[in-house]
Scaffold this active site. Sequence first.
Site, short mmCIF file in Angstrom:
data_model
loop_
_atom_site.label_atom_id
_atom_site.label_comp_id
_atom_site.label_asym_id
_atom_site.label_seq_id
_atom_site.Cartn_x
_atom_site.Cartn_y
_atom_site.Cartn_z
N ASP A 40 -3.55 6.55 -3.07
CA ASP A 40 -1.62 6.56 -2.98
C ASP A 40 -1.73 4.90 -3.31
O ASP A 40 -1.86 4.71 -4.34
CB ASP A 40 -2.24 5.91 -0.97
CG ASP A 40 -2.76 4.10 -1.36
OD1 ASP A 40 -3.82 3.86 -2.63
OD2 ASP A 40 -3.35 3.26 -0.20
N ASP B 191 -6.14 1.63 -3.22
CA ASP B 191 -7.75 1.98 -2.80
C ASP B 191 -8.17 3.45 -1.92
O ASP B 191 -9.14 2.74 -1.14
CB ASP B 191 -7.12 0.31 -2.19
CG ASP B 191 -5.56 0.69 -0.57
OD1 ASP B 191 -6.01 1.19 -0.31
OD2 ASP B 191 -6.21 -0.32 0.11
N ASP C 258 -1.13 2.03 -4.38
CA ASP C 258 -2.08 0.36 -5.43
C ASP C 258 -3.88 0.45 -4.70
O ASP C 258 -4.24 -0.04 -5.23
CB ASP C 258 -2.18 -0.75 -3.70
CG ASP C 258 -2.86 -0.58 -2.18
OD1 ASP C 258 -2.87 0.44 -2.10
OD2 ASP C 258 -3.07 -1.25 -1.94
N SER D 229 0.93 -1.36 0.30
CA SER D 229 0.04 0.19 0.47
C SER D 229 1.59 1.60 -0.14
O SER D 229 1.80 1.79 -0.86
CB SER D 229 -1.02 -0.34 1.20
OG SER D 229 -1.60 1.27 0.71
#
Length: 553
Positions: free
Chosen positions: A292, A296, A294, A143
């Site tokens: 961000d 999500d 990734d 992440s």
Amino acid sequence: MDNGLVRLAHSWLAQDPDPETRAELTALLESGDDEALRERFGARLEFGTAGLRGELGAGPNRMNRVTVMRAAAGLARVLGPGRHVVIGYDARHKSDVFAHDTAAVLTGAGLRASVLPLPLPTPVLAFAVRRLGADAGVTVTASHNPPRDNGYKVYWGDGSQIVPPIDAEISAAIDATGPVSELPLGSPADPAWVTLGEDVVADYLKAVTALPIGEARDLRMAYTPLHGVGGATLRSAFLSAGFDAPATVEVQAEPDPDFPTVAFPNPEEPGAMDLALELARRVEADLVLANDPDADRCAVGVPLPGGDYRMLTGDEVGALLGEHVIRQTSGDDRLVATTIVSSSLLGKIAAAYDVHYAETLTGFKWIMKAGDGAEDARTLVFGYEEALGYSVGSDQGLPVHDKDGIGAALTVAGLAAQARLDGRTLLDLLDDQARRYGLHATSQLSFRVADLSLIDGAMARLRAVPPTRLGGHEVESADDLNEGSGGLPPTDGLRYHLSGGTRVVIRPSGTEPKLKCYLEVVVPVTGEVSQARAQAVRDLDALKADLPAALGL
């Protein structure tokens, strides 16, 4: 050198298939660096409800191919032969290698593995698990962690992150795994190993562009994926929905695992949004968006009078999206949910519209369980957490059973475009909410420590000598979340209800060496909203001034 550590290191070398970590460990052994060995072999990464996350390197306390293969073997043992797992990955160092190692272990154990075709946002993986009717999913991502980290997140067949006791079962199965060099491994040539086509991405885009975005499309946007994997998918989503593609920060547009232009690839961190805000000023954007790495999570910025911009808090975006979704959906079974550390405003909005509302523990894995056990059927149409995570749904529920930075960005853009058409802004909509429900202002205070015992000591001190007054407000009641307050599962945390609707929640971070304090004040709006906002800032500052002494930090 410590003979025990040396034996563990040689045992590791004997099974490690990665020449890079083998070379790293060999060099450490030759150098006689006991401390470096102890860092890698004196502990191990714990598999929990967030899966695994840690720094890349050799040894059980690092992310590497052995650690990942053991995790995959544990998952395979819990699921059993014949089960189907979808595997995704981001663009961090070794993410693709870890994803393929996972597929090799799973297919070698008699399971089926479907691997996403390229580095993609985490919400695409979460969507694909349900779209393909799989039994579980894995995404390789850290992440918004630093560049040297990677991670391993597991989803169950409902498309949401695992919760207890599944995590403990997988952890126990990992512990029972022998050397990975003895694991049977499949290959891409096996019928059970499938590399998916991009049709799964097309299905995801069809689902998110069907969200309640509205009809307005006239909007100038500035965007950054922060060197992550969200850029291409977000652009496709916006074009498919009929928006112009947002202006994108060029130097951050393509995935780069080193994140060279930011100190920390998290849109909440100071400086991370500087280039996006600079672009917004240049193109006179009506809206600033960021994902961000990734994708999500979604960060949102808005213009201020005079040409500057400010970033909205996660709670502000959550309140805007929550009320928007409630207005755009129908049905007595609708449910909206947030966490115990997010603003209480969503609950007041839900009550005003006679919609079900739930509070959960922190983390989207718990938000997705909101309403479980209710006597009547409920459809979760919106969930959010203050850390910039949102899942937007429709009358049919949520297309993604996890936070989704692409779907959230689309919906915010639709809301902003409609406001612009009406001659208004998102700030005007926030002022409307303040007048209707009271001004709810939130902030955080975090204490990063080098010694985790300081966090344990602070929590013990608060339990032994609870504060009676904070920030000029009387503490009216306290909940020890260790005792499972309000029907929630037990968790290490304390919640204080203060006079005037003020609230403080204190808990150790689940992913970082931090003690986190979540603050909320509620100020009635009797005159200008700006006056209430100024009062809220003073109230939050007073809380921040008192907390260090109460914590002993």
